[in-house]
Design an enzyme around this catalytic site. Structure first.
Site, PDB file in Angstrom:
ATOM      1  N   ASP A  62       3.262 -15.574  -4.508  1.00 43.55           N
ATOM      2  CA  ASP A  62       3.653 -14.336  -3.827  1.00 43.55           C
ATOM      3  C   ASP A  62       3.620 -13.227  -4.869  1.00 43.55           C
ATOM      4  O   ASP A  62       4.479 -13.163  -5.751  1.00 43.55           O
ATOM      5  CB  ASP A  62       5.051 -14.480  -3.236  1.00 43.55           C
ATOM      6  CG  ASP A  62       5.523 -13.221  -2.513  1.00 43.55           C
ATOM      7  OD1 ASP A  62       4.767 -12.225  -2.476  1.00 43.55           O
ATOM      8  OD2 ASP A  62       6.651 -13.232  -1.988  1.00 43.55           O
ATOM      9  N   VAL A  63       2.633 -12.326  -4.784  1.00 46.52           N
ATOM     10  CA  VAL A  63       2.492 -11.297  -5.818  1.00 46.52           C
ATOM     11  C   VAL A  63       3.584 -10.233  -5.738  1.00 46.52           C
ATOM     12  O   VAL A  63       3.675  -9.373  -6.613  1.00 46.52           O
ATOM     13  CB  VAL A  63       1.101 -10.640  -5.796  1.00 46.52           C
ATOM     14  CG1 VAL A  63       0.008 -11.657  -6.068  1.00 46.52           C
ATOM     15  CG2 VAL A  63       0.855  -9.900  -4.499  1.00 46.52           C
ATOM     16  N   ASN A  89      -6.913  -9.017  -5.870  1.00 44.45           N
ATOM     17  CA  ASN A  89      -7.411  -8.804  -4.509  1.00 44.45           C
ATOM     18  C   ASN A  89      -6.315  -8.748  -3.453  1.00 44.45           C
ATOM     19  O   ASN A  89      -6.500  -8.116  -2.416  1.00 44.45           O
ATOM     20  CB  ASN A  89      -8.399  -9.929  -4.166  1.00 44.45           C
ATOM     21  CG  ASN A  89      -8.812  -9.919  -2.716  1.00 44.45           C
ATOM     22  OD1 ASN A  89      -9.505  -9.021  -2.265  1.00 44.45           O
ATOM     23  ND2 ASN A  89      -8.373 -10.929  -1.966  1.00 44.45           N
ATOM     24  N   TYR A 157      -0.490   2.592   1.827  1.00 38.38           N
ATOM     25  CA  TYR A 157      -1.727   1.931   1.409  1.00 38.38           C
ATOM     26  C   TYR A 157      -2.587   2.863   0.567  1.00 38.38           C
ATOM     27  O   TYR A 157      -3.046   2.510  -0.527  1.00 38.38           O
ATOM     28  CB  TYR A 157      -2.497   1.458   2.645  1.00 38.38           C
ATOM     29  CG  TYR A 157      -3.735   0.653   2.341  1.00 38.38           C
ATOM     30  CD1 TYR A 157      -3.641  -0.682   1.980  1.00 38.38           C
ATOM     31  CD2 TYR A 157      -5.003   1.228   2.440  1.00 38.38           C
ATOM     32  CE1 TYR A 157      -4.783  -1.440   1.711  1.00 38.38           C
ATOM     33  CE2 TYR A 157      -6.138   0.497   2.166  1.00 38.38           C
ATOM     34  CZ  TYR A 157      -6.026  -0.840   1.811  1.00 38.38           C
ATOM     35  OH  TYR A 157      -7.154  -1.574   1.530  1.00 38.38           O
ATOM     36  N   LYS A 161      -3.617   2.544  -3.436  1.00 38.65           N
ATOM     37  CA  LYS A 161      -5.023   2.375  -3.811  1.00 38.65           C
ATOM     38  C   LYS A 161      -5.471   3.487  -4.762  1.00 38.65           C
ATOM     39  O   LYS A 161      -6.275   3.253  -5.674  1.00 38.65           O
ATOM     40  CB  LYS A 161      -5.909   2.315  -2.563  1.00 38.65           C
ATOM     41  CG  LYS A 161      -5.684   1.072  -1.710  1.00 38.65           C
ATOM     42  CD  LYS A 161      -5.915  -0.218  -2.508  1.00 38.65           C
ATOM     43  CE  LYS A 161      -5.769  -1.465  -1.652  1.00 38.65           C
ATOM     44  NZ  LYS A 161      -6.031  -2.711  -2.411  1.00 38.65           N
ATOM     45  N   THR A 192     -13.182  -8.842   8.104  1.00 40.99           N
ATOM     46  CA  THR A 192     -12.148  -9.823   7.787  1.00 40.99           C
ATOM     47  C   THR A 192     -11.098  -9.772   8.891  1.00 40.99           C
ATOM     48  O   THR A 192     -11.100  -8.854   9.726  1.00 40.99           O
ATOM     49  CB  THR A 192     -11.476  -9.504   6.433  1.00 40.99           C
ATOM     50  OG1 THR A 192     -10.679  -8.312   6.577  1.00 40.99           O
ATOM     51  CG2 THR A 192     -12.517  -9.297   5.328  1.00 40.99           C
ATOM     52  N   THR A 195      -9.465  -6.397   9.529  1.00 42.67           N
ATOM     53  CA  THR A 195     -10.186  -5.276  10.142  1.00 42.67           C
ATOM     54  C   THR A 195     -10.616  -5.555  11.581  1.00 42.67           C
ATOM     55  O   THR A 195     -11.407  -4.793  12.142  1.00 42.67           O
ATOM     56  CB  THR A 195     -11.427  -4.902   9.304  1.00 42.67           C
ATOM     57  OG1 THR A 195     -12.322  -6.033   9.253  1.00 42.67           O
ATOM     58  CG2 THR A 195     -11.039  -4.489   7.891  1.00 42.67           C
TER      59      THR A 195
END
Length: 254
Positions: A62-63, A89, A157, A161, A192, A195
Site C-alpha cells: 500500500d503506497v 505507477n 489528481y 500530477k 484500462t 477509464t
C-alpha cells in the site's frame, strides 16, 4: 549488466498500465517485483507472464503506508540485493467531485498515494541505486497528460500530477552524479478499468461542461513505451514522453 539480471519494481502492477509494463519488461528479460494492494491481481499478472517463478516477486504493498513501502524495498534488497528500475505507477483520483465539495480526507488520500507514495518509493530506490555496485539505475514516474492540462472537477489528481513533474526534474538533476536517470511518461486515455467511464453512456465531462465519449488507446502500447524507456542505457534518458489516444481532445482547444 545483461538484461536477464536487471531488477525492476513496478507499483500498481496488478492491472492496467502497471500490468502491461510488467509483461513487456519480463518479455525483454527483466526480473520484475510486482507491487500493489491486491495480492490476487499481482499473482494474476505473474501468471500471465508465463515465466518461471524466479522471474517475478509478488509483494502486496500500500503506497499510502510508509511502513508498507519500507517493507517492499526491504524485500527487494533481501531477495536481489539491487534495483535497476522503479516505475512509480500506482495512483488514484477523486473522480469528478466538484472542487467546493472535496473533503480534506479525499484530498489527503490522493496526495498520499500519487505524490507522497511516489516520493517515498523513489527515495528508497534512489538510496539503493546510489549505494549498489555497479552504481545507478532508472526511475520512471507516471505523470499523466493531467500534468499538462486539467480535466474539470479533478483538482487533487491534477495537482499531484503537476507535482510529479517537479519530482521528476529534481530526481533527474540530483541523480546525475550517481548514474541515476529519471524520466516521466504522461499518458492520455489508455484503455484500462479506470477509464471505462470514458466510453460508457454519455462519456466524461469536457472543458465547456458538455459530456462526450472519448477515444482510448491500447494499454499494451503504453507498456511497450515504458519498456522502451527502461531498456535505454543509463547514459541516455527520455526525460518526458507523452503517449495518448490520437483522437482524444487534448491538443488545441478541446
Amino acid at each position: 549488466m545483461a538484461a536477464s539480471t536487471k531488477i525492476a519494481v513496478i507499483t500498481g502492477a496488478g492491472s492496467g498500465i502497471g500490468r502491461a509494463s510488467a509483461l513487456h519488461l519480463i518479455e525483454d528479460g527483466w526480473t520484475v517485483v510486482l507491487a500493489g494492494r491486491r495480492k490476487n491481481m499481482l499473482e494474476e499478472t505473474a501468471t500471465l507472464a508465463d515465466q518461471p517463478p524466479s522471474r517475478t516477486l509478488v509483494v502486496p504493498t500500500d503506497v499510502a503506508d510508509p511502513a508498507s513501502i519500507t517493507a517492499l524495498f526491504d524485500a527487494v534488497k533481501t531477495t536481489y540485493g539491487r534495483i535497476d528500475l522503479l516505475f512509480n505507477n500506482a495512483g488514484t483520483s477523486t473522480r469528478g467531485i466538484p472542487f467546493e465539495d472535496l473533503t480534506y480526507e479525499q484530498w489527503s488520500n490522493v496526495v498520499a498515494i500519487n505524490l507522497t507514495g511516489s516520493f517515498l518509493c523513489a527515495q528508497h530506490a534512489f538510496r539503493m541505486m546510489k549505494a549498489q555496485d555497479p552504481q545507478g539505475g532508472r526511475i520512471i514516474n507516471n505523470g499523466s497528460v493531467s500534468a499538462h492540462v486539467p480535466r474539470r472537477n479533478s483538482t487533487p489528481y491534477v495537482s499531484t500530477k503537476h507535482a510529479l513533474t517537479g519530482l521528476t526534474r529534481s530526481l533527474s538533476l540530483d541523480g546525475r552524479e550517481y548514474n541515476i536517470a529519471c524520466g516521466q511518461i504522461d499518458i492520455g486515455n489508455a484503455a484500462t478499468p479506470l477509464t471505462e467511464r470514458m466510453v460508457q453512456g454519455q462519456g466524461v465531462m469536457q472543458a465547456d461542461g458538455h459530456m462526450a465519449v472519448e477515444p482510448r488507446m491500447n494499454a499494451d502500447d503504453v507498456g511497450r513505451a515504458v519498456a522502451h524507456m527502461a531498456n535505454l542505457p543509463l547514459d541516455t534518458n527520455v526525460l518526458f514522453m507523452t503517449i495518448m489516444a490520437n483522437l482524444m481532445p487534448f491538443v488545441g482547444r478541446g
